[in-house]
Write a protein that holds these residues in place. Sequence first.
Motif, PDB file in Angstrom:
ATOM      1  N   PRO A  26      -5.326   3.993   0.240  1.00 15.11           N
ATOM      2  CA  PRO A  26      -5.115   2.604   0.674  1.00 15.11           C
ATOM      3  C   PRO A  26      -5.251   2.440   2.185  1.00 15.11           C
ATOM      4  N   ASN A  80       0.832  -1.212   0.000  1.00 15.98           N
ATOM      5  CA  ASN A  80       0.000   0.000   0.000  1.00 15.98           C
ATOM      6  C   ASN A  80       0.858   1.251   0.000  1.00 15.98           C
ATOM      7  N   THR A  85      -8.917  -1.965  -5.915  1.00 15.48           N
ATOM      8  CA  THR A  85      -9.193  -2.042  -4.482  1.00 15.48           C
ATOM      9  C   THR A  85     -10.668  -1.783  -4.207  1.00 15.48           C
TER      10      THR A  85
END
Length: 533
Positions: free
Chosen positions: A448, A66, A310
């Motif tokens: 993230p 991340n 994501t």
Amino acid sequence: MAKLGRIEDRPTPPEVYNWKVYFNAFVATFAAVMIGYDSAFIGTSISLTSFKKEFDLVSKSTTEFNLISANIVSLYQAGCFFGAFFGYPIGYFLGRKWGLFISAVIFNIGAILQVVASSSTGLGIVYAGRIIVGLGIGIASNLAPIYVAEIAPPAIRGRLIGMYELCWQIGGVIGFWINYGTAKNIPEGHTQWLVAFAVQLIPGGLLMLGAPFLIESPRWLMSRDRTRSSLSSLSSLRNLPSEHEFVQREYLETEEAIKHERSLAGAGFFGPMQTVGRSRKLVWRLVLGMSLFAWQNATGINAINYYSPTIFKSIGVTGQNTSLLTTGVYGIIKLVGAMIWLLYLVDQLGRRSLLMIGSIGGAISMYYIGAYIAIAKPQNNPTLAITSSGRSAIAFFYIWTIFYSPTWNGTPWVVGAEFFPQHVRTFTSSCIAASNWLFAFLIARFTPQMFTSMGYGVYLFFASLMILSVFYVYFLLPETKQVPLERMNELFAPDVRAWNAHEIVMSRVRDGYATTTWCWWWKLEGRYCDEGG
């Protein structure tokens, strides 16, 4: 050129809506293909297994990966931020035309650095390339919208500036689909991830070839005291002789506006900064223009653009190719929405209505997605096939896109290009463009971590901000649709409010032209005009 819903602030010769103004606007706004592509391809590229293996990222923990992905994305945003400020001196001294050329050259240098990256060089050269590409894009994001605003007739200004958004979405669609195509058709390895990075050179190269053929902005030429060139440029763009009364009227209005603006703080590089700093009204306008990009990012758009795999994983989409395919469909919906916005909505519904409609529809969609994740917990209950409730969440994600794309996606750029007087426009546009990249940087840097720590709360967070933006737009943002650039000051006069400023100012504009300025046009048609008012 068909009217296509065009609403004129004054009777306008049909020659004004000619291929030259559209062609020049398209070449300038083609810079946005670079922006759209770079904003879209990187999130899916760094999710490819081939990219992870090339740079030894497979063994990294989720937290470590991340951080690396956030660095790759956010360094680009940082470059864009500083590039937007560099666009001011470049645009001031060299003009819009050569400024765009320089931005393309810088962009291509950064793209080449990324293309030569490999396991032997490590990620350092990718980081450097992303920063340099960002510098070029920052310059272009400053100069392209203001160039188009300065060459456009008022009735189609929103449409022409909107071509910037259309090109952005064209680049975005290519960027979202490029990795799906490579993953499906190129075996896993160095070439698979490299193709997407190399494609950057196509839009960058085309802009570099096209920029030298632009007709320089008449307003910029006038601001540099190149009056003869300014009149020649305006005549060419309007496709009318320089002695035509329409051209003469616009030329004189621009000349008088620039003289007045110079009298406020004087000419020179620092004059625009002083003008803005000494005027509470201009500072307020700058705050409004910059804050629109804070609200734009508050919709969650850049979180989705840069980390779409994501996002879809949180909804329950599994598998690399399935995630890339779902992301590609999202890009197509954005492109279609941008085309509808460009061809009709922006110059018909106006800026305020679009923003409020987009916020309300987008907020409802985000609330639904957040509720679905909170209740179904798809990440904790993985399945080989998406459930019916999961499909409904994906449907609402696409509904969110339908509301966002023809509203918040391009409208802040239009408003930012329209808001300011000529003498300060390059400076204020650099501030506005930089604000876009600053807020995008913050979102890209922390998204993230937000998904890791907040889960479904991320969607509720963005939805709530969209609701707040409705009140912000209604009470603070005046409508700029069809208002001549030289009359923007009147939208902020003490006797008007944001919700009625447009109606009042446009009434004054129509009355003024009907009684004095444009009597010659009605007389040519054999109609009566009382020049005494």
